[in-house]
Scaffold this motif. Structure first.
Motif, PDB file in Angstrom:
ATOM      1  N   LEU A 191       0.830  -1.204   0.000  1.00  0.00           N
ATOM      2  CA  LEU A 191       0.000   0.000   0.000  1.00  0.00           C
ATOM      3  C   LEU A 191       0.867   1.257   0.000  1.00  0.00           C
ATOM      4  N   GLU A 192       1.981   1.228   0.721  1.00  0.00           N
ATOM      5  CA  GLU A 192       2.894   2.372   0.724  1.00  0.00           C
ATOM      6  C   GLU A 192       3.497   2.594  -0.656  1.00  0.00           C
ATOM      7  N   GLU A 193       3.873   1.499  -1.319  1.00  0.00           N
ATOM      8  CA  GLU A 193       4.437   1.606  -2.665  1.00  0.00           C
ATOM      9  C   GLU A 193       3.411   2.195  -3.630  1.00  0.00           C
ATOM     10  N   ILE A 194       2.163   1.772  -3.508  1.00  0.00           N
ATOM     11  CA  ILE A 194       1.106   2.291  -4.383  1.00  0.00           C
ATOM     12  C   ILE A 194       0.916   3.791  -4.162  1.00  0.00           C
ATOM     13  N   LEU A 195       0.898   4.205  -2.899  1.00  0.00           N
ATOM     14  CA  LEU A 195       0.715   5.624  -2.593  1.00  0.00           C
ATOM     15  C   LEU A 195       1.875   6.470  -3.102  1.00  0.00           C
ATOM     16  N   GLU A 196       3.042   5.856  -3.260  1.00  0.00           N
ATOM     17  CA  GLU A 196       4.184   6.605  -3.772  1.00  0.00           C
ATOM     18  C   GLU A 196       4.065   6.852  -5.273  1.00  0.00           C
ATOM     19  N   VAL A 197       3.377   5.956  -5.980  1.00  0.00           N
ATOM     20  CA  VAL A 197       3.213   6.102  -7.424  1.00  0.00           C
ATOM     21  C   VAL A 197       1.970   6.930  -7.772  1.00  0.00           C
ATOM     22  N   LEU A 198       0.932   6.847  -6.949  1.00  0.00           N
ATOM     23  CA  LEU A 198      -0.348   7.494  -7.262  1.00  0.00           C
ATOM     24  C   LEU A 198      -0.261   9.000  -7.518  1.00  0.00           C
ATOM     25  N   PRO A 199       0.603   9.772  -6.811  1.00  0.00           N
ATOM     26  CA  PRO A 199       0.668  11.214  -7.108  1.00  0.00           C
ATOM     27  C   PRO A 199       0.995  11.522  -8.562  1.00  0.00           C
ATOM     28  N   TRP A 200       1.681  10.605  -9.274  1.00  0.00           N
ATOM     29  CA  TRP A 200       1.960  10.834 -10.692  1.00  0.00           C
ATOM     30  C   TRP A 200       0.675  10.846 -11.499  1.00  0.00           C
ATOM     31  N   ARG A 234       2.872  12.003   3.770  1.00  0.00           N
ATOM     32  CA  ARG A 234       2.615  12.978   2.713  1.00  0.00           C
ATOM     33  C   ARG A 234       1.816  12.358   1.570  1.00  0.00           C
ATOM     34  N   ASN A 235       2.212  11.181   1.133  1.00  0.00           N
ATOM     35  CA  ASN A 235       1.513  10.529   0.011  1.00  0.00           C
ATOM     36  C   ASN A 235       0.072  10.183   0.363  1.00  0.00           C
ATOM     37  N   ALA A 236      -0.164   9.805   1.609  1.00  0.00           N
ATOM     38  CA  ALA A 236      -1.534   9.502   2.035  1.00  0.00           C
ATOM     39  C   ALA A 236      -2.407  10.753   1.985  1.00  0.00           C
ATOM     40  N   VAL A 237      -1.858  11.881   2.434  1.00  0.00           N
ATOM     41  CA  VAL A 237      -2.616  13.133   2.415  1.00  0.00           C
ATOM     42  C   VAL A 237      -2.897  13.564   0.978  1.00  0.00           C
ATOM     43  N   LYS A 241      -6.596  14.087  -0.653  1.00  0.00           N
ATOM     44  CA  LYS A 241      -6.970  15.363  -1.273  1.00  0.00           C
ATOM     45  C   LYS A 241      -7.530  15.150  -2.675  1.00  0.00           C
ATOM     46  N   ASP A 242      -6.914  14.253  -3.438  1.00  0.00           N
ATOM     47  CA  ASP A 242      -7.388  13.995  -4.794  1.00  0.00           C
ATOM     48  C   ASP A 242      -8.779  13.362  -4.789  1.00  0.00           C
ATOM     49  N   VAL A 243      -9.028  12.445  -3.843  1.00  0.00           N
ATOM     50  CA  VAL A 243     -10.333  11.787  -3.760  1.00  0.00           C
ATOM     51  C   VAL A 243     -11.433  12.799  -3.426  1.00  0.00           C
TER      52      VAL A 243
END
Length: 442
Positions: A191-200, A234-237, A241-243
């Motif tokens: 889940l952490e790895e996914i959140l690191e890619v999602l901001p892109w 940071r990535n979780a926030v 925010k995007d959701v």
């Protein structure tokens, strides 16, 4: 590359750093690049030569910009391209590298061997494998595949664009939703790895937001904001925010246990500027909704006092967001009372008028308007209208009418001036420092 070296040499000579060379020496120093090493578009030495279906070789960056501009022809031959495939020309690239080595005495650096960009087919295959592994519940395989995507994206911006344009956001969001309720350590790392890619991939499409906005996903992201590394929080926030950006699931998010407290703590104890700004944006989404209970909860937690003190010394972006949140909280009785209780509320709001940006000014006017229109219920000694006058609000509001503002703000400015005009006989102060930059018409 070559022209840069020659320009540098000419500047040194012009500044007297090296002696002038006679004509013979100049001829010996002349460097001529073989014509077939130059990109036909940029006329620069090619760093990553690729050949199109027409047989013409270009530098990859130049031909990609040509194609991204909507051109489907070969720039040299003007023939319509049968396909958009770019085949690396390894022969020309090695010849260019050898030429750079042979001319290194002139300051020429050898171009590095470029990495082959990821293709849409490769991205599709990886995403298909992630979906398959997620259906089987194999979070270890999913994590390896997500890491592969992350590594490809870090190599170059072109890879990242290819990754994003092939539906990566939706697949990763669905995978996050799949493992959001799994408590194993391996799943948490995934889940952490996914959140690191999602901001892109932001902003996510509707499908991605539906997966990431599920109760399970939101609860897990809230838990990530309260502990762990700075990047994880940071990535979780950023994902939250995007959701919530399109108004989706805002009320549901506020009802998650610990969600409001987590946002408050991220502002109270900042971990990085990005997290603070994103947290304020999320809070703004919540306090501008129609749910007065959410606004009251933030007010009772002490957010008004926190933001007023934050506004004393903050950059433009944080000021705009903090003022927007205050304006939202002041729309309920609990927020107004907290605003009255803090000694700096009125001075800070007046200070921000015409100081930060048009947006900050509009929020400041609206916040002042909410506080001052309820002043009639307070005694004379505690009048916020008098306090605003003493801080120089009347002159700033008058100036706003003269220089112009939005119609909505103009209505509030006019009403504020009418309210203050009845108190001007009691106290008024002009803060000259606020007008020192204004040009005089005389």
């Amino acid at each position: 590359m070559i022209s840069t070296w020659r320009e540098r040499k000419a500047r040194r000579r012009a500044c007297g750093q090296i002696p002038s060379l006679n004509n013979i020496s100049e001829q010996k120093m002349e460097i001529r690049i073989p014509r077939h090493f130059l990109c036909p578009i940029s006329l620069d030495l090619m760093k990553d030569p690729v050949t199109l279906s027409t047989g013409i070789t270009y530098d990859r960056e130049s031909i990609e910009k040509w194609m991204e501009a909507g051109n489907f022809t070969c720039p040299v031959t003007m023939q319509v391209l049968r396909n958009m495939e770019q085949i690396p020309n390894h022969t020309i690239r090695r010849m260019i590298q050898d030429w750079c080595v042979d001319n290194r005495s002139y300051g020429i650096e050898r171009i590095p061997t470029p990495r082959i960009p990821i293709s849409s087919v490769q991205v599709f295959e990886i995403l298909s494998s992630i979906t398959s592994a997620a259906q089987r519940g194999n979070h270890f395989e999913c994590m390896e595949l997500v890491k592969k995507i992350k590594n490809f994206g870090r190599e170059c911006e072109r890879n990242r664009r290819t990754i994003v344009s092939n539906g990566t956001g939706s697949v990763l969001s669905a995978t996050f939703h799949k493992f959001a309720s799994v408590k194993e350590n391996g799943a948490e790392e995934l889940l952490e790895e996914i959140l690191e890619v999602l901001p892109w991939t932001c902003p996510l499409d509707t499908e991605g937001k539906s997966y990431l906005g599920s109760s399970e996903s939101l609860c897990r992201m809230v838990s990530f904001t309260t502990s762990g590394s700075i990047s994880r929080r940071r990535n979780a926030v950023l994902a939250i925010k995007d959701v919530l950006s399109s108004g989706y699931r805002r009320k549901d998010f506020a009802e998650i246990d610990g969600a409001i407290a987590a946002l408050f703590n991220l502002v109270k104890v900042p971990i990085c500027s990005t997290t603070t700004k994103s947290s304020l944006v999320i809070i703004y989404y919540l306090v501008t909704s129609n749910d007065e209970k959410i606004k009251a909860r933030f007010a009772d937690m002490g957010l008004v006092s926190l933001l007023v003190e934050l506004l004393v010394e903050s950059d433009r972006s944080i000021c705009e967001k903090a003022l927007g949140v205050l304006d939202g909280i002041f729309s309920v009785k609990e927020g107004i009372e907290k605003g009255y209780d803090h000694v700096l509320t009125i001075p800070v709001l007046v200070k921000k008028l015409l100081r930060i940006s048009d947006l900050a000014t509009e929020f400041s006017v609206s916040a002042l308007w909410r506080l001052c229109k309820n002043d009639e219920n307070r005694d004379e000694e505690r009048s916020v209208l008098v306090e605003a006058l003493q801080a120089g609000a009347f002159q700033k509001l008058l100036l706003m009418l003269q220089v112009g503002c939005t119609e909505r703000t103009k209505v509030k400015v006019t009403e504020l001036m009418k309210l203050m005009n009845n108190k001007r006989n009691r106290a008024e102060c002009i803060e000259s420092m606020d007008f020192k930059q204004l040009g005089r018409p005389f």
